[in-house]
Design a protein around this motif. Structure first.
Motif, PDB file in Angstrom:
ATOM      1  N   LEU A   1       0.846  -1.194   0.000  1.00 43.30           N
ATOM      2  CA  LEU A   1       0.000   0.000   0.000  1.00 43.30           C
ATOM      3  C   LEU A   1       0.878   1.240   0.000  1.00 43.30           C
ATOM      4  CD1 LEU A   1      -2.690  -1.059   2.622  1.00 43.30           C
ATOM      5  CD2 LEU A   1      -2.894  -1.066   0.139  1.00 43.30           C
TER       6      LEU A   1
ATOM      7  N   GLU B   1      -2.199   6.780  -2.010  1.00 41.38           N
ATOM      8  CA  GLU B   1      -3.460   6.203  -2.471  1.00 41.38           C
ATOM      9  C   GLU B   1      -4.617   6.745  -1.641  1.00 41.38           C
ATOM     10  OE1 GLU B   1      -2.253   1.788  -4.014  1.00 41.38           O
ATOM     11  OE2 GLU B   1      -2.718   2.036  -1.918  1.00 41.38           O
ATOM     12  N   ASN B   2      -5.738   6.969  -2.313  1.00 39.80           N
ATOM     13  CA  ASN B   2      -6.909   7.376  -1.544  1.00 39.80           C
ATOM     14  C   ASN B   2      -7.548   6.136  -0.928  1.00 39.80           C
ATOM     15  OD1 ASN B   2      -8.825   6.191  -3.345  1.00 39.80           O
ATOM     16  ND2 ASN B   2      -8.703   8.005  -4.663  1.00 39.80           N
ATOM     17  N   SER B   3      -8.516   6.341  -0.036  1.00 40.77           N
ATOM     18  CA  SER B   3      -9.089   5.206   0.694  1.00 40.77           C
ATOM     19  C   SER B   3      -9.814   4.227  -0.226  1.00 40.77           C
ATOM     20  CB  SER B   3     -10.023   5.700   1.795  1.00 40.77           C
ATOM     21  OG  SER B   3     -11.076   6.456   1.248  1.00 40.77           O
ATOM     22  N   ALA B   4     -10.429   4.705  -1.303  1.00 39.85           N
ATOM     23  CA  ALA B   4     -11.122   3.806  -2.233  1.00 39.85           C
ATOM     24  C   ALA B   4     -10.119   2.888  -2.925  1.00 39.85           C
ATOM     25  CB  ALA B   4     -11.915   4.609  -3.267  1.00 39.85           C
ATOM     26  N   GLU B   5      -8.977   3.445  -3.343  1.00 40.78           N
ATOM     27  CA  GLU B   5      -7.947   2.622  -3.987  1.00 40.78           C
ATOM     28  C   GLU B   5      -7.375   1.599  -3.001  1.00 40.78           C
ATOM     29  OE1 GLU B   5      -5.994   5.699  -7.222  1.00 40.78           O
ATOM     30  OE2 GLU B   5      -5.389   5.861  -5.119  1.00 40.78           O
ATOM     31  N   THR B   6      -7.121   2.053  -1.782  1.00 44.22           N
ATOM     32  CA  THR B   6      -6.597   1.161  -0.751  1.00 44.22           C
ATOM     33  C   THR B   6      -7.578   0.033  -0.466  1.00 44.22           C
ATOM     34  OG1 THR B   6      -5.292   2.914   0.252  1.00 44.22           O
ATOM     35  CG2 THR B   6      -5.829   1.037   1.651  1.00 44.22           C
ATOM     36  N   ASN B   7      -8.842   0.378  -0.295  1.00 44.60           N
ATOM     37  CA  ASN B   7      -9.862  -0.637  -0.007  1.00 44.60           C
ATOM     38  C   ASN B   7      -9.994  -1.634  -1.151  1.00 44.60           C
ATOM     39  OD1 ASN B   7     -10.320   0.573   2.448  1.00 44.60           O
ATOM     40  ND2 ASN B   7     -12.211   1.577   1.828  1.00 44.60           N
ATOM     41  N   ASP B   8      -9.926  -1.169  -2.387  1.00 43.44           N
ATOM     42  CA  ASP B   8      -9.996  -2.072  -3.543  1.00 43.44           C
ATOM     43  C   ASP B   8      -8.814  -3.032  -3.569  1.00 43.44           C
ATOM     44  OD1 ASP B   8     -12.387  -1.038  -4.455  1.00 43.44           O
ATOM     45  OD2 ASP B   8     -11.460   0.271  -5.965  1.00 43.44           O
ATOM     46  N   ARG B   9      -7.631  -2.533  -3.268  1.00 43.15           N
ATOM     47  CA  ARG B   9      -6.446  -3.399  -3.255  1.00 43.15           C
ATOM     48  C   ARG B   9      -6.526  -4.412  -2.128  1.00 43.15           C
ATOM     49  NH1 ARG B   9      -1.288  -0.180  -3.634  1.00 43.15           N
ATOM     50  NH2 ARG B   9      -0.399  -2.248  -3.853  1.00 43.15           N
TER      51      ARG B   9
ATOM     52  N   GLN C   1      -9.022  -7.108  -3.197  1.00 42.54           N
ATOM     53  CA  GLN C   1      -8.403  -7.985  -4.192  1.00 42.54           C
ATOM     54  C   GLN C   1      -7.441  -8.960  -3.509  1.00 42.54           C
ATOM     55  OE1 GLN C   1      -5.986  -5.927  -7.073  1.00 42.54           O
ATOM     56  NE2 GLN C   1      -5.325  -7.799  -8.043  1.00 42.54           N
TER      57      GLN C   1
END
Length: 180
Positions: A154, A158-166, A169
């Motif tokens: 991480l 990264e914004n929280s949406a990108e972090t949450n998506d990663r 996954q």
């Protein structure tokens, strides 16, 4: 004129898809994974939580991803005293002391991987900074019986949406390796 941007976009998607990360997995072959119907997470005030140095937002993202992935695999959430497995996790900060403390809490023995009772389906890589570890703990023994490692890496930008998506996954890829 329009061909160059299209080609660049297609190459970017191709490279992104080809660089998908694999989840490394090891598990104890003496545990009956097929009998597991329920799971639980440790309470926020547990020894496990003390072994984590995570912000609540990151902890929430990981736990929500775990809950979704477990539900997709038809596991039911249960109270700690009634569960078949306890799901734990650790985001490796690079501190050997924190990693050792986490291993102590889940009673995971890295030296025991050499024993014949541990199996691996994927290459179990070295734990490095930025790796996400998920353990499945046998509540009767209080010991990890399954571990998956995923290079999450991480980034602060990264914004929280990108972090949450990663995170979603990663957890999905890890739990897809659950032995049936």
């Amino acid at each position: 004129m329009f061909k160059t941007p299209i080609v660049i976009t297609l190459l970017t998607f191709l490279i992104a898809c080809s660089s998908m990360k694999e989840a490394g997995v090891v598990y104890h072959d003496g545990f009956d994974f097929s009998s597991v119907k329920s799971y639980s997470l440790y309470d926020r005030n547990s020894t496990f939580t003390e072994a984590q140095g995570l912000l609540d937002t990151r902890r929430n993202a990981i736990e929500i991803a775990i809950e979704r992935s477990m539900a997709e695999q038809n596991f039911n959430y249960a109270e700690l005293d009634e569960t078949d497995l306890i799901v734990t996790y650790h985001l490796v900060s690079g501190s050997r002391k924190d990693y050792a403390k986490y291993n102590e809490v889940v009673r995971f023995c890295t030296f025991c991987l050499q024993a014949t009772t541990w199996k691996t389906d994927q290459q179990y890589s070295a734990i490095r900074r930025g790796s996400l570890i998920v353990d499945l703990v046998d509540p009767k023994q209080g010991r990890s019986v399954w571990r998956s490692v995923y290079r999450l890496d991480l980034e602060d930008r990264e914004n929280s949406a990108e972090t949450n998506d990663r995170i979603k996954q990663a957890i999905s890829a890890m739990m897809a390796k659950y032995p049936r």
